[in-house]
Write an enzyme that holds these catalytic residues in place. Sequence first.
Site: not given
Length: 286
Positions: A126, A131, A172, A191
């Site tokens: 993740h 990111h 997010e 993700s």
Amino acid sequence: MAHPLSKPPEARADWTVPQDWASYSESEHRVWDRLYDRQIGMLKNRACGAFLKGLESLHLSRAGIPDFEELSDRLRRLTGWRVVAVPGLVPDEIFFEHLANRRFVAGRFIRKPEQLDYLQEPDVFHDVFGHVPLLADPVFADYMQAYGLGGLRAQGFHSLEKLARLYWYTVEFGLIREKGDLKLYGAGIVSSFGESVFALEDPSPNRIGFELERVMRTRYRIDDYQQSYFVIDSFDDLLRRTRDADFAPVYARLKDMSDIAPDTVLATDRVIHRGTQARAYAGVKG
Ligand code: PHE
Ligand code: FE
């Protein structure tokens, strides 16, 4: 944060730890590869251009869990960011301090083969796959640093809960409009195998044009896919509305305003898709 975190003894004062890349087992590297392969096909036409470009320029398609040192070298040359390992959740102050200095904190552990879909804590897949690609984009890189500085400032206004919603609905779970089409950029979406399709194509969630105060008033779900996604026009536009705005009067105004439930559509919203919320009614999880 409700529970004060205590620093594990092996962590440094800034909570970082060595990634210890050499200690990953072969099967841990293969978990990364399976997750990577599963996402990449799906993201080709769904992720925004900057995300796909970042995967490329950071060589993230290479097999195995990335070595943070090597990744940081590439990233540093592109935008001045680095990736540092932390043992788990870190206090807000520490998190903001790292972002403000262009350091992205990432978990070093990887989920077990039997947990490909469900995770309670963000793992290296993740954090890095989700990111890091956008940190190679100069505009998004500036947004993340500004967010760190904004976090430190928000503490003084006791407005972290409001600011955290901005992170949630952009970094997010954000959607972006690109040449007329909606695309994914939020790390929590790109993700996730299921949410990558759900966020973009499912009739259930609302898709609403991004508006700063509206987003900061909106509660979010941590137990299921989002019931509303907010759509930005570009990273430049996001940067203008956040870094280039003074949040002090915004925080003051929001103090007297009620929160908005995650599924609500307001008359003032720029609605792109009004969700059926069928998933929420059915009580589906996972
Ligand atoms: N400009 C914001 C402030 O005045 C800080 C900020 C920048 C917050 C970018 C979020 C993202 O506090
Ligand atoms: Fe995340």
